[in-house]
Write a protein that holds these residues in place. Structure first.
Motif, PDB file in Angstrom:
ATOM      1  N   ALA A   9       0.837  -1.200   0.000  1.00  8.55           N
ATOM      2  CA  ALA A   9       0.000   0.000   0.000  1.00  8.55           C
ATOM      3  C   ALA A   9       0.869   1.247   0.000  1.00  8.55           C
ATOM      4  O   ALA A   9       1.910   1.292   0.629  1.00  8.55           O
ATOM      5  N   ALA A  10       0.415   2.243  -0.734  1.00  5.65           N
ATOM      6  CA  ALA A  10       1.107   3.525  -0.774  1.00  5.65           C
ATOM      7  C   ALA A  10       0.508   4.410   0.312  1.00  5.65           C
ATOM      8  O   ALA A  10      -0.709   4.517   0.409  1.00  5.65           O
ATOM      9  N   PRO A  11       1.307   5.025   1.129  1.00  6.64           N
ATOM     10  CA  PRO A  11       0.768   5.856   2.199  1.00  6.64           C
ATOM     11  C   PRO A  11       0.422   7.274   1.740  1.00  6.64           C
ATOM     12  O   PRO A  11       0.256   8.150   2.564  1.00  6.64           O
ATOM     13  N   GLY A  12       0.320   7.483   0.452  1.00  6.38           N
ATOM     14  CA  GLY A  12       0.108   8.824  -0.077  1.00  6.38           C
ATOM     15  C   GLY A  12      -1.322   9.296  -0.016  1.00  6.38           C
ATOM     16  O   GLY A  12      -2.258   8.526   0.171  1.00  6.38           O
ATOM     17  N   ARG A  13      -1.462  10.613  -0.211  1.00  5.81           N
ATOM     18  CA  ARG A  13      -2.771  11.265  -0.221  1.00  5.81           C
ATOM     19  C   ARG A  13      -3.013  11.853  -1.604  1.00  5.81           C
ATOM     20  O   ARG A  13      -2.128  12.493  -2.169  1.00  5.81           O
ATOM     21  N   VAL A  14      -4.234  11.658  -2.117  1.00  7.57           N
ATOM     22  CA  VAL A  14      -4.583  12.167  -3.437  1.00  7.57           C
ATOM     23  C   VAL A  14      -5.854  13.010  -3.333  1.00  7.57           C
ATOM     24  O   VAL A  14      -6.839  12.581  -2.722  1.00  7.57           O
ATOM     25  N   LEU A  15      -5.812  14.188  -3.939  1.00 10.82           N
ATOM     26  CA  LEU A  15      -6.992  15.039  -4.060  1.00 10.82           C
ATOM     27  C   LEU A  15      -7.523  14.867  -5.477  1.00 10.82           C
ATOM     28  O   LEU A  15      -6.812  15.139  -6.449  1.00 10.82           O
ATOM     29  N   VAL A  16      -8.756  14.383  -5.599  1.00 18.00           N
ATOM     30  CA  VAL A  16      -9.397  14.122  -6.885  1.00 18.00           C
ATOM     31  C   VAL A  16     -10.384  15.251  -7.164  1.00 18.00           C
ATOM     32  O   VAL A  16     -11.313  15.477  -6.380  1.00 18.00           O
ATOM     33  N   VAL A  17     -10.183  15.950  -8.298  1.00 19.96           N
ATOM     34  CA  VAL A  17     -11.008  17.110  -8.625  1.00 19.96           C
ATOM     35  C   VAL A  17     -11.688  16.879  -9.968  1.00 19.96           C
ATOM     36  O   VAL A  17     -11.029  16.784 -11.006  1.00 19.96           O
ATOM     37  N   ASP A  18     -13.014  16.762  -9.939  1.00 21.11           N
ATOM     38  CA  ASP A  18     -13.800  16.534 -11.158  1.00 21.11           C
ATOM     39  C   ASP A  18     -15.231  16.950 -10.867  1.00 21.11           C
ATOM     40  O   ASP A  18     -15.717  16.718  -9.754  1.00 21.11           O
ATOM     41  N   ASP A  19     -15.912  17.552 -11.843  1.00 19.96           N
ATOM     42  CA  ASP A  19     -17.290  17.960 -11.612  1.00 19.96           C
ATOM     43  C   ASP A  19     -18.271  16.799 -11.703  1.00 19.96           C
ATOM     44  O   ASP A  19     -19.410  16.916 -11.265  1.00 19.96           O
ATOM     45  N   SER A  20     -17.846  15.652 -12.210  1.00 23.60           N
ATOM     46  CA  SER A  20     -18.708  14.476 -12.300  1.00 23.60           C
ATOM     47  C   SER A  20     -18.556  13.612 -11.048  1.00 23.60           C
ATOM     48  O   SER A  20     -17.473  13.107 -10.749  1.00 23.60           O
ATOM     49  N   GLN A  21     -19.659  13.441 -10.336  1.00 27.73           N
ATOM     50  CA  GLN A  21     -19.629  12.624  -9.128  1.00 27.73           C
ATOM     51  C   GLN A  21     -19.254  11.179  -9.461  1.00 27.73           C
ATOM     52  O   GLN A  21     -18.524  10.534  -8.703  1.00 27.73           O
ATOM     53  N   VAL A  22     -19.709  10.678 -10.596  1.00 23.69           N
ATOM     54  CA  VAL A  22     -19.399   9.303 -11.009  1.00 23.69           C
ATOM     55  C   VAL A  22     -17.892   9.131 -11.217  1.00 23.69           C
ATOM     56  O   VAL A  22     -17.299   8.153 -10.750  1.00 23.69           O
ATOM     57  N   ILE A  23     -17.266  10.087 -11.897  1.00 23.46           N
ATOM     58  CA  ILE A  23     -15.813  10.010 -12.133  1.00 23.46           C
ATOM     59  C   ILE A  23     -15.053  10.141 -10.823  1.00 23.46           C
ATOM     60  O   ILE A  23     -14.095   9.407 -10.569  1.00 23.46           O
ATOM     61  N   ARG A  24     -15.469  11.071  -9.980  1.00 19.36           N
ATOM     62  CA  ARG A  24     -14.805  11.212  -8.666  1.00 19.36           C
ATOM     63  C   ARG A  24     -14.855   9.907  -7.895  1.00 19.36           C
ATOM     64  O   ARG A  24     -13.855   9.476  -7.321  1.00 19.36           O
ATOM     65  N   GLN A  25     -16.017   9.266  -7.891  1.00 13.19           N
ATOM     66  CA  GLN A  25     -16.169   8.014  -7.149  1.00 13.19           C
ATOM     67  C   GLN A  25     -15.335   6.897  -7.781  1.00 13.19           C
ATOM     68  O   GLN A  25     -14.703   6.114  -7.066  1.00 13.19           O
ATOM     69  N   LEU A  26     -15.315   6.815  -9.101  1.00 14.06           N
ATOM     70  CA  LEU A  26     -14.518   5.797  -9.801  1.00 14.06           C
ATOM     71  C   LEU A  26     -13.036   5.945  -9.453  1.00 14.06           C
ATOM     72  O   LEU A  26     -12.368   4.965  -9.114  1.00 14.06           O
ATOM     73  N   ILE A  27     -12.530   7.166  -9.530  1.00 16.94           N
ATOM     74  CA  ILE A  27     -11.124   7.405  -9.219  1.00 16.94           C
ATOM     75  C   ILE A  27     -10.855   7.123  -7.748  1.00 16.94           C
ATOM     76  O   ILE A  27      -9.881   6.451  -7.393  1.00 16.94           O
ATOM     77  N   ARG A  28     -11.741   7.599  -6.883  1.00 17.16           N
ATOM     78  CA  ARG A  28     -11.565   7.404  -5.436  1.00 17.16           C
ATOM     79  C   ARG A  28     -11.474   5.925  -5.082  1.00 17.16           C
ATOM     80  O   ARG A  28     -10.546   5.513  -4.391  1.00 17.16           O
ATOM     81  N   VAL A  29     -12.421   5.135  -5.550  1.00 19.39           N
ATOM     82  CA  VAL A  29     -12.457   3.712  -5.213  1.00 19.39           C
ATOM     83  C   VAL A  29     -11.183   3.011  -5.673  1.00 19.39           C
ATOM     84  O   VAL A  29     -10.576   2.249  -4.919  1.00 19.39           O
ATOM     85  N   ASN A  30     -10.758   3.280  -6.891  1.00 13.38           N
ATOM     86  CA  ASN A  30      -9.556   2.615  -7.416  1.00 13.38           C
ATOM     87  C   ASN A  30      -8.302   3.010  -6.651  1.00 13.38           C
ATOM     88  O   ASN A  30      -7.438   2.170  -6.388  1.00 13.38           O
ATOM     89  N   LEU A  31      -8.186   4.268  -6.281  1.00 16.08           N
ATOM     90  CA  LEU A  31      -7.008   4.705  -5.529  1.00 16.08           C
ATOM     91  C   LEU A  31      -7.040   4.181  -4.092  1.00 16.08           C
ATOM     92  O   LEU A  31      -6.010   3.788  -3.547  1.00 16.08           O
ATOM     93  N   GLU A  32      -8.221   4.160  -3.484  1.00 15.59           N
ATOM     94  CA  GLU A  32      -8.320   3.628  -2.123  1.00 15.59           C
ATOM     95  C   GLU A  32      -8.001   2.136  -2.094  1.00 15.59           C
ATOM     96  O   GLU A  32      -7.367   1.654  -1.159  1.00 15.59           O
TER      97      GLU A  32
END
Length: 135
Positions: free
Chosen positions: A3-26
């Motif tokens: 696991a990477a201990p890093g923090r990522v800020l995901v910025v997108d106006d689409s809630q679906v894209i934000r959730q897709l990126i969030r889940v994969n990174l988490e």
């Protein structure tokens, strides 16, 4: 893969894209915070202190490219690697101030790989120094 201990800020106006990126990174071990546009990003970056930021281009209030310029001009956060994730992303060199570009639609594994690479490069002092000097 560890696991990477890093923090990522995901910025997108689409809630679906934000959730897709969030889940994969988490799933890959990153801690993730989201914002729906550049204005929210500029507020969140100060208290969340991300290691990498992913940005869409077309967003309300403050678009991705103007957000990039604002981030790069702030010495407190100007060193953070930026990944542009957008359907508007062209081929070739990333826009000034952007470290990498990923066109939508994208493969989640490709996104995670790019974020991991930027996280690793951003943690290298020589890379951070070179980026701050170049900007």
């Amino acid at each position: 893969m560890p696991a990477a201990p890093g923090r990522v800020l995901v910025v997108d106006d689409s809630q679906v894209i934000r959730q897709l990126i969030r889940v994969n990174l988490e799933l890959d071990g990153f801690e993730v915070m989201t914002a729906s546009d550049g204005a929210e990003c500029l507020e969140a970056v100060q208290h969340f202190q991300p290691d990498v930021i992913t940005l869409d281009i077309a967003m309300p209030r403050l678009d991705g490219l103007r957000t990039v310029r604002r981030l790069r001009s702030d010495p407190r956060v100007g060193h953070i690697p930026l990944l542009l994730v957008s359907a508007s992303a062209g081929q070739g060199e990333p826009p000034r101030g952007v470290d990498a570009v990923l066109a939508k639609p994208f493969e989640p594994a490709q996104l995670v790989c790019l974020v991991r690479r930027l996280w690793a490069e951003g943690r290298t002092p020589a890379v951070r120094l070179a980026k701050s000097v170049a900007e």
